[in-house]
Write a protein that holds these residues in place. Structure first.
Motif, PDB file in Angstrom:
ATOM      1  N   GLU A  59       7.401 -19.853   7.442  1.00 25.74           N
ATOM      2  CA  GLU A  59       7.241 -20.509   8.850  1.00 25.74           C
ATOM      3  C   GLU A  59       8.280 -21.678   8.955  1.00 25.74           C
ATOM      4  N   ILE A  60       8.730 -21.739  10.062  1.00 25.83           N
ATOM      5  CA  ILE A  60       9.674 -22.867  10.597  1.00 25.83           C
ATOM      6  C   ILE A  60       9.022 -23.595  11.710  1.00 25.83           C
ATOM      7  N   SER A  61       9.242 -25.057  11.394  1.00 29.02           N
ATOM      8  CA  SER A  61       8.856 -25.542  12.924  1.00 29.02           C
ATOM      9  C   SER A  61      10.070 -26.801  12.599  1.00 29.02           C
ATOM     10  N   GLY A  62      10.745 -26.782  13.634  1.00 30.81           N
ATOM     11  CA  GLY A  62      12.105 -27.709  13.701  1.00 30.81           C
ATOM     12  C   GLY A  62      12.799 -27.832  12.439  1.00 30.81           C
ATOM     13  N   ARG A  63      12.820 -29.064  11.884  1.00 30.76           N
ATOM     14  CA  ARG A  63      13.534 -29.101  10.883  1.00 30.76           C
ATOM     15  C   ARG A  63      12.988 -28.801   9.555  1.00 30.76           C
ATOM     16  N   TYR A  64      11.684 -28.331   9.622  1.00 28.30           N
ATOM     17  CA  TYR A  64      10.822 -27.975   8.466  1.00 28.30           C
ATOM     18  C   TYR A  64      10.643 -26.466   8.291  1.00 28.30           C
ATOM     19  N   SER A  65      10.571 -26.068   7.264  1.00 29.09           N
ATOM     20  CA  SER A  65      10.474 -24.580   6.812  1.00 29.09           C
ATOM     21  C   SER A  65       9.641 -24.571   5.586  1.00 29.09           C
ATOM     22  N   ASN A  67       8.172 -21.935   2.521  1.00 26.88           N
ATOM     23  CA  ASN A  67       8.423 -20.401   1.719  1.00 26.88           C
ATOM     24  C   ASN A  67       7.156 -20.171   0.903  1.00 26.88           C
ATOM     25  N   PHE A  68       6.541 -19.125   1.262  1.00 25.38           N
ATOM     26  CA  PHE A  68       5.212 -18.810   0.396  1.00 25.38           C
ATOM     27  C   PHE A  68       5.561 -17.480  -0.392  1.00 25.38           C
ATOM     28  N   GLN A  69       5.588 -17.481  -1.418  1.00 29.26           N
ATOM     29  CA  GLN A  69       5.745 -16.344  -2.343  1.00 29.26           C
ATOM     30  C   GLN A  69       4.715 -16.346  -3.238  1.00 29.26           C
ATOM     31  N   LYS A  70       3.758 -15.230  -3.198  1.00 33.20           N
ATOM     32  CA  LYS A  70       2.610 -15.007  -4.161  1.00 33.20           C
ATOM     33  C   LYS A  70       3.202 -14.611  -5.557  1.00 33.20           C
ATOM     34  N   SER A  71       4.185 -13.802  -5.537  1.00 32.55           N
ATOM     35  CA  SER A  71       4.804 -13.355  -6.722  1.00 32.55           C
ATOM     36  C   SER A  71       5.217 -14.406  -7.699  1.00 32.55           C
ATOM     37  N   THR A  72       5.482 -15.480  -7.228  1.00 27.94           N
ATOM     38  CA  THR A  72       5.720 -16.715  -8.374  1.00 27.94           C
ATOM     39  C   THR A  72       4.574 -17.861  -7.886  1.00 27.94           C
ATOM     40  N   SER A  73       3.362 -17.405  -7.390  1.00 28.14           N
ATOM     41  CA  SER A  73       2.603 -18.487  -7.013  1.00 28.14           C
ATOM     42  C   SER A  73       3.177 -19.837  -6.465  1.00 28.14           C
ATOM     43  N   SER A  74       4.266 -19.781  -5.368  1.00 30.31           N
ATOM     44  CA  SER A  74       4.604 -20.859  -5.022  1.00 30.31           C
ATOM     45  C   SER A  74       4.696 -21.073  -3.459  1.00 30.31           C
ATOM     46  N   PHE A  75       4.715 -22.213  -3.149  1.00 34.60           N
ATOM     47  CA  PHE A  75       4.645 -22.611  -1.711  1.00 34.60           C
ATOM     48  C   PHE A  75       5.525 -23.714  -1.445  1.00 34.60           C
ATOM     49  N   ASN A  76       6.864 -23.669  -1.229  1.00 30.70           N
ATOM     50  CA  ASN A  76       7.643 -24.657  -1.207  1.00 30.70           C
ATOM     51  C   ASN A  76       8.221 -25.024   0.468  1.00 30.70           C
ATOM     52  N   PHE A  77       8.672 -26.189   0.240  1.00 29.93           N
ATOM     53  CA  PHE A  77       8.845 -26.825   1.549  1.00 29.93           C
ATOM     54  C   PHE A  77       9.998 -27.465   1.859  1.00 29.93           C
ATOM     55  N   THR A  78      10.887 -27.021   2.741  1.00 28.22           N
ATOM     56  CA  THR A  78      12.277 -27.555   2.812  1.00 28.22           C
ATOM     57  C   THR A  78      12.660 -28.442   4.112  1.00 28.22           C
ATOM     58  N   ILE A  79      13.055 -29.240   4.164  1.00 28.55           N
ATOM     59  CA  ILE A  79      13.829 -30.162   5.036  1.00 28.55           C
ATOM     60  C   ILE A  79      14.892 -29.937   5.214  1.00 28.55           C
ATOM     61  N   THR A  80      15.529 -29.558   6.385  1.00 31.70           N
ATOM     62  CA  THR A  80      17.009 -29.345   6.494  1.00 31.70           C
ATOM     63  C   THR A  80      17.197 -30.511   7.407  1.00 31.70           C
ATOM     64  N   ALA A  81      18.582 -30.760   7.272  1.00 29.45           N
ATOM     65  CA  ALA A  81      19.203 -32.282   7.737  1.00 29.45           C
ATOM     66  C   ALA A  81      18.127 -33.189   7.804  1.00 29.45           C
TER      67      ALA A  81
END
Lengths: 115, 112
Positions: A59-65, A67-81
């Motif tokens: 999911e992307i919302s403006g500068r925020y995105s 990444n949900f990966q069940k295979s690695t049980s991770s839900f990472n949050f990226t801030i761009t710029a």
């Protein structure tokens, strides 16, 4: 038992850099929801996003995105710029269908954006 | 749009004193929660309620009591305050298990 790990205690980046906040979770449930919250220096807790276990679309919302990966049980949050206003403590949380009263929080990542 | 309202916002107590923190929500939510937040510890659940008249213990319930006599209110009591209870307290509510929690602005409590 459910668990949420945010291994990055503190992160500092220079303004305009991209930054990723990690969240790893543990659960035995197949049905669950993941959340991200922001706590700015003013102290309030602000809900950012909710994601269910059956939807692995990023999911992307403006500068925020996110990444949900069940295979690695991770839900990472990226801030761009990144911007100075992004400076805050960010919490990841898990809510399970079986333990459906509680929300399990990670210990948070303190993000500092250096102007 | 009041959402979740906590009173008071700040309080200083002496060791041994008692007090009650009030949480009120106007969203008709079933679930309500009390957390404490200490530096480096994240949010720790004290007590919670899944409906009017019900309460349950969280991970750090000792020294606290709660009551949910009305659906919209969730009270947190300290019977005999101790310095270890110095913290920021947050109340939260949500409608169902799959929804996000809505938080109050917090109560900063200092026990001297």
């Amino acid at each position: 038992a459910q668990k949420v790990t945010q291994a990055q205690t503190e992160i500092s980046v220079v303004e305009k850099e991209d930054v990723t906040l990690d969240c790893v979770y543990e659960t035995r449930d197949t049905t669950y929801y993941l959340f991200w919250y922001k706590q700015p220096p003013s102290g309030e807790l602000v809900f950012l996003i909710r994601r269910n276990s059956f939807d692995e679309q990023n999911e992307i919302s403006g500068r925020y995105s996110w990444n949900f990966q069940k295979s690695t049980s991770s839900f990472n949050f990226t801030i761009t710029a990144s911007q100075v206003v992004d400076s805050a403590v960010y919490f990841c949380a898990l809510s399970e269908a079986s333990g459906n009263e509680k929300l399990t929080f990670g210990t948070g990542t303190r993000l500092t954006i250096i102007p | 749009n009041a959402g979740v309202t906590q009173t008071p916002k700040f309080r200083v107590l002496k060791t041994g004193q008692s007090m009650t923190l009030l949480c009120a929500q106007d969203m008709n939510h079933e679930y309500m929660y009390w957390y404490r937040q200490d530096p480096g510890m994240g949010l720790r659940l004290i007590h919670y309620s899944v409906g009017e008249g019900t309460t349950a213990k969280g991970e750090v319930p000792d020294g606290y009591n709660v009551s949910r006599l009305k659906k919209q209110n969730f009270l947190l009591g300290l019977e005999s305050a101790a310095p270890s209870q110095t913290s920021v307290y947050f109340c939260a509510s949500r409608s169902t298990w799959d929804q996000p929690q809505h938080f109050g602005d917090g109560t900063r409590l200092s026990i001297l």
